[in-house]
Design a protein around this motif. Sequence first.
Motif, mmCIF file in Angstrom:
data_model
loop_
_atom_site.group_PDB
_atom_site.id
_atom_site.type_symbol
_atom_site.label_atom_id
_atom_site.label_comp_id
_atom_site.label_asym_id
_atom_site.label_seq_id
_atom_site.Cartn_x
_atom_site.Cartn_y
_atom_site.Cartn_z
ATOM 1 N N TYR A 424 81.327 63.328 46.867
ATOM 2 C CA TYR A 424 80.164 64.049 46.327
ATOM 3 C C TYR A 424 79.649 63.358 45.061
ATOM 4 O O TYR A 424 78.435 63.151 44.892
ATOM 5 C CB TYR A 424 80.576 65.484 46.026
ATOM 6 C CG TYR A 424 79.460 66.399 45.545
ATOM 7 C CD1 TYR A 424 78.700 67.123 46.456
ATOM 8 C CD2 TYR A 424 79.202 66.541 44.184
ATOM 9 C CE1 TYR A 424 77.700 67.984 46.009
ATOM 10 C CE2 TYR A 424 78.201 67.388 43.734
ATOM 11 C CZ TYR A 424 77.449 68.110 44.651
ATOM 12 O OH TYR A 424 76.454 68.950 44.207
ATOM 13 N N ASN A 428 75.971 61.340 44.843
ATOM 14 C CA ASN A 428 74.995 61.938 43.941
ATOM 15 C C ASN A 428 74.803 61.169 42.643
ATOM 16 O O ASN A 428 73.818 61.399 41.929
ATOM 17 C CB ASN A 428 75.348 63.398 43.704
ATOM 18 C CG ASN A 428 75.049 64.235 44.937
ATOM 19 O OD1 ASN A 428 73.900 64.325 45.374
ATOM 20 N ND2 ASN A 428 76.091 64.803 45.538
ATOM 21 N N ARG A 431 71.695 59.322 43.417
ATOM 22 C CA ARG A 431 70.535 60.199 43.292
ATOM 23 C C ARG A 431 70.240 60.547 41.828
ATOM 24 O O ARG A 431 69.082 60.596 41.411
ATOM 25 C CB ARG A 431 70.751 61.470 44.109
ATOM 26 C CG ARG A 431 70.771 61.229 45.616
ATOM 27 C CD ARG A 431 71.096 62.509 46.393
ATOM 28 N NE ARG A 431 70.158 63.583 46.111
ATOM 29 C CZ ARG A 431 68.953 63.702 46.667
ATOM 30 N NH1 ARG A 431 68.512 62.792 47.546
ATOM 31 N NH2 ARG A 431 68.162 64.732 46.364
ATOM 32 N N VAL A 439 72.957 66.638 46.566
ATOM 33 C CA VAL A 439 72.894 67.131 47.946
ATOM 34 C C VAL A 439 74.298 67.112 48.517
ATOM 35 O O VAL A 439 75.176 66.386 48.039
ATOM 36 C CB VAL A 439 71.964 66.268 48.822
ATOM 37 C CG1 VAL A 439 70.519 66.361 48.350
ATOM 38 C CG2 VAL A 439 72.439 64.811 48.837
ATOM 39 N N THR A 442 76.815 64.758 53.783
ATOM 40 C CA THR A 442 76.735 64.796 55.243
ATOM 41 C C THR A 442 76.259 63.437 55.711
ATOM 42 O O THR A 442 75.677 62.665 54.929
ATOM 43 C CB THR A 442 75.742 65.867 55.726
ATOM 44 O OG1 THR A 442 74.409 65.482 55.315
ATOM 45 C CG2 THR A 442 76.079 67.245 55.149
ATOM 46 N N ASP A 444 73.779 62.847 57.678
ATOM 47 C CA ASP A 444 72.315 62.819 57.585
ATOM 48 C C ASP A 444 71.867 62.472 56.173
ATOM 49 O O ASP A 444 70.944 61.664 55.978
ATOM 50 C CB ASP A 444 71.724 64.169 58.003
ATOM 51 C CG ASP A 444 71.714 64.373 59.511
ATOM 52 O OD1 ASP A 444 71.908 63.375 60.249
ATOM 53 O OD2 ASP A 444 71.522 65.516 59.950
ATOM 54 N N ASN A 445 72.518 63.072 55.175
ATOM 55 C CA ASN A 445 72.133 62.792 53.792
ATOM 56 C C ASN A 445 72.499 61.374 53.368
ATOM 57 O O ASN A 445 71.752 60.722 52.633
ATOM 58 C CB ASN A 445 72.769 63.811 52.851
ATOM 59 C CG ASN A 445 72.072 65.159 52.893
ATOM 60 O OD1 ASN A 445 70.906 65.251 53.288
ATOM 61 N ND2 ASN A 445 72.769 66.212 52.498
ATOM 62 N N LYS A 448 69.941 59.014 55.039
ATOM 63 C CA LYS A 448 68.645 59.077 54.370
ATOM 64 C C LYS A 448 68.691 58.368 53.026
ATOM 65 O O LYS A 448 67.775 57.606 52.663
ATOM 66 C CB LYS A 448 68.213 60.531 54.190
ATOM 67 C CG LYS A 448 66.855 60.682 53.518
ATOM 68 C CD LYS A 448 66.467 62.146 53.372
ATOM 69 C CE LYS A 448 65.113 62.288 52.671
ATOM 70 N NZ LYS A 448 64.723 63.704 52.493
ATOM 71 N N GLU A 449 69.762 58.592 52.272
ATOM 72 C CA GLU A 449 69.870 57.985 50.944
ATOM 73 C C GLU A 449 69.949 56.473 51.029
ATOM 74 O O GLU A 449 69.337 55.753 50.231
ATOM 75 C CB GLU A 449 71.078 58.544 50.202
ATOM 76 C CG GLU A 449 70.966 58.474 48.692
ATOM 77 C CD GLU A 449 69.795 59.287 48.159
ATOM 78 O OE1 GLU A 449 69.158 58.809 47.201
ATOM 79 O OE2 GLU A 449 69.498 60.387 48.694
#
Length: 509
Positions: A424, A428, A431, A439, A442, A444-445, A448-449
């Motif tokens: 995590y 992050n 980000r 976020v 996952t 998906d995350n 995307k990142e």
Amino acid sequence: MKKQILYTAALLVGAQLVSSCKKQLDVNPRERILESSYYATPAEVFTGVTAVYDQLGNQSGGYLTKLNIFASASDDHFAGGDSPSDLGDLQSMNNYTMTSLSGNTSYLWNKGFVGVYRANVLLDKISKTPAALTPAVKSRYIAEAKALRAIFYFDLVRIYKNVPLILGPVELDKWYDVTQAAPADVYKQIEADLTAAIPDLPNTATGGEAGRLTAGAAHAMLGKVYLWQEKWAASAAEFALMNGTPGSTNTYGYKLLDNFADLWNVKNKFNSESIIELVYNTTSNMGWGNVGSGEGNVMGILVGPRNYVPKTSAAPDYVSGWSVMPITQELFDLIHYDPRNKPTVANLDSLEKAGIVTYKHANANTGYFVEKYAGRVSTKAAVGQLELNFGQDMYELRLADTYMMEAEALLRSGAAVGAGSRAYILLNAVRARVKLNPVPVTMDNIMKERRLELVAEGQRWFDLVRWGLAGTKLASKGFIAGKNEILPIPNGELSNTKILQSKEWGGTK
């Protein structure tokens, strides 16, 4: 590492399994330094080391690079160019019409095996170097050669799957008898080379040594090699050794830059986020007649908008380029409101609509170009063909990438990924650097990142392939699942040799 290459031994000597098993170079001893008489001094050995590094950033005479080849094949870019027939090798990647005769597959094969050859020659010769080469320096050179050989082989096995595993110079009478190794054996050697290199590489490389491999870079590459093979726990462990405490300067001197845009400042070479960097300069005097032979970065002119004309003082000082790698509408829609948009995308569509610039709407034009490498009047070279000698470095591997790869490895290994977990914090941190809220961890995350953070850095196509998503995401471009995950072995390597074409491409291997 500075790239003024003095070394001619591995570059100019004899035929080898690089450009073709059948090609030979006629070396005139009055004009060339012969390999047999080279490596006589520590300085000559060092130029041999430099020559291996130099191959990492190799560009072809046809303006091909590993980056623009796989960017053209991805869902983030089109090949672009002036027309559908311009830069045909990139078009064949864009449309998945490449064959074993295509220039891109020959270029990538040659690039990889020239690197392997140079590393092998260095490793063979270094045992015969003079006593003036201290044991510590000798050990470091050996470590660098092995790590670099591993990097070249990692690309080769990912791109072609079935490749020869050559660990030393090949004798003249054996040139045509080289066979391919099982991919698992190639990966095993890559792991062995990186593991062996780590103890003899320095933790940091600064000043005049900036750009040379560190132990941290080798850990990062090994983590990536494990990730590709889905060895999740081993991958996470290697990345943890490299990444250290997220947000802090780690053992190897790496730390995320505070400002994402600073990554693309042409003067910001060898910054704290750069792990493996492709080095270019503005002084090699490369011209139209010797493209690919110098040290200027051709991406500056390739990605620039064609027939670019500033109309007001508000216009960016872009150099008119060739409209290669325009960004797809899908990617633009995804990144448009992300903080990384402006340092990533040159939005010619908006500039034109505002009456600030004009440019040619060339092949596959979307109006969105690559800002990260855009050539500018302010960064043009002072000598040579100015458009070909940009000094913008590019990243083979950087810290935000390794943070995200470790987070993925942790997730897929079954480790804890909730708020406060290492995965995590890693995801992050990337980000937070651009002021985005956390976020959940996952797939998906993570996917995307990675897509938004690493636009035009040569990672997207490989990510789609290793995630098993290329067949779906790239189907509209012509990608055929079970075939296009690898490239065909060049036709020139098949004639009169024991090398066989891969089954995916109609062969028997």
